[in-house]
Scaffold this motif. Sequence first.
Motif, mmCIF file in Angstrom:
data_model
loop_
_atom_site.group_PDB
_atom_site.id
_atom_site.type_symbol
_atom_site.label_atom_id
_atom_site.label_comp_id
_atom_site.label_asym_id
_atom_site.label_seq_id
_atom_site.Cartn_x
_atom_site.Cartn_y
_atom_site.Cartn_z
ATOM 1 N N MET A 1 1.115 -0.735 0.400
ATOM 2 C CA MET A 1 -0.539 0.034 0.240
ATOM 3 C C MET A 1 0.599 1.134 0.103
ATOM 4 N N GLY B 1 2.282 1.339 -3.577
ATOM 5 C CA GLY B 1 1.270 1.964 -4.173
ATOM 6 C C GLY B 1 0.993 3.227 -4.133
ATOM 7 N N ASP C 1 -0.219 -2.672 -7.789
ATOM 8 C CA ASP C 1 0.238 -2.740 -5.923
ATOM 9 C C ASP C 1 -1.221 -2.794 -4.790
ATOM 10 N N TYR C 2 -2.542 -2.226 -5.796
ATOM 11 C CA TYR C 2 -3.472 -2.418 -5.180
ATOM 12 C C TYR C 2 -4.300 -2.868 -5.094
ATOM 13 N N ALA D 1 -6.664 0.767 0.657
ATOM 14 C CA ALA D 1 -6.256 0.576 -1.161
ATOM 15 C C ALA D 1 -7.374 0.758 -1.815
ATOM 16 N N ASN E 1 -8.138 4.252 -2.997
ATOM 17 C CA ASN E 1 -6.800 4.859 -3.491
ATOM 18 C C ASN E 1 -6.489 4.553 -5.102
ATOM 19 N N LEU E 2 -6.747 2.895 -4.944
ATOM 20 C CA LEU E 2 -6.856 2.322 -6.251
ATOM 21 C C LEU E 2 -7.982 2.818 -7.704
ATOM 22 N N THR F 1 -14.740 -0.487 -8.971
ATOM 23 C CA THR F 1 -13.557 -0.708 -7.251
ATOM 24 C C THR F 1 -14.130 0.397 -6.827
#
Length: 401
Positions: free
Chosen positions: A294, A297, A312-313, A326, A329-330, A346
């Motif tokens: 995290m 990311g 990464d996320y 996560a 931010n994703l 998401t």
Amino acid sequence: MKKYLNFSPIIVTVVIGYILFAGIFVWGVVRYSKNIERLFRQSMSDSITLIQSLEVQKLPSSEKYQIVLSEDALQNIRVEQNHNFEHFMQQYYEVQSNWLNMWLTFLAIFLGLMAIFIPIICLKFYEKQEEKLENVTKQAVEETKQMKAVREDVQNYVEQNKREIEKQLNLMSKDVKEVKQLTYQSKINEFLTRAYVKLQNKEYDNVLTICDEILSMDDRNFLALTLKGLTYGLQKKYELSIKHMSQALMIQPDDNYALRARGVSYINLNQFDKAIVDFSKSLIQEPNDIDTLMKRGFAYLKTEQYDKAIKDYVKVVGLKPDTKYALYNLTEAYLFNRSLTNAIATIKKYALLKQPYMIEDDLSVWKRLVENSGAKKVLQREMLSIIDSLEIKTRDSLEIE
């Protein structure tokens, strides 16, 4: 017997030569005797013939005889005797000359043979002596080697004993050092325990004081350096935190805790590239560490490496689907990457979580990204509607608090 084998041909030749020489000598003596005997026989025969030619008369009234010689007969006898004597002497000298020539010839042959064989015998004798000297030399060399080997064995034995003594001394010294080290380490461990207690009580200055005491005893104590770096990080003195974490990493370059702690300090100083390096090194050892994924990311997101941030996320969400930070931010990474469909999917997952929030600073940015995404209006309206609902939930939760 073997030592005479080299001389046997020469000895045989010399013996045969002497036998032949002796045989010839005997033959020469016999022949010489026969020739002399022949000469005397011939001389006697001539004398008898001469005597037989004399006129002998018997004296009257007597048994005696007398030789009657005329003057001419006497002269003839003298001439004949002289002739016989000269002939005898001539043959005698001839026999003597032949005898002398023969023996001079054999003497020359003998001396010639001696001139040939004596150097050969001397050479063989020299070779034999040289061989004997060589054998003596080899024996001396061999004995020297043996003596050298004995000397080396003695030296090795001495060196081995010396090393054994040094080893025992080192072991004794090591034991003394270990005892001192145990006492020393026990004291350091006591200080570290006190430092951790002070850290839990947020007595940061006391923690730093204790760490300084430990480092005064051992300036390369890894735990004291990391603890001091952590304390500076908690005090938001990130540069000092980075300094001490770097010193700790010089001692243990692959320590995950120190790498992650220094990476966090880099993020707080907006040095995202350096943070990415530390987090990447840490993930080599623990590739599924959610907290590190995290943080890396987030660093990718801040450096506009959206594809890597998304990767990464997504991995974090795969490992732990209800990770609120996560998913949030994703969503933002998808929006910056102009992937509105993935952002909607998401953020829907995010909205279903307990107590989702919407950061006020991101509100206008997200709406602008949606409007400039180039996606269909339906998708834009759907996304904006979800953002508005999250904004309302966030405001309501703040009012309740």
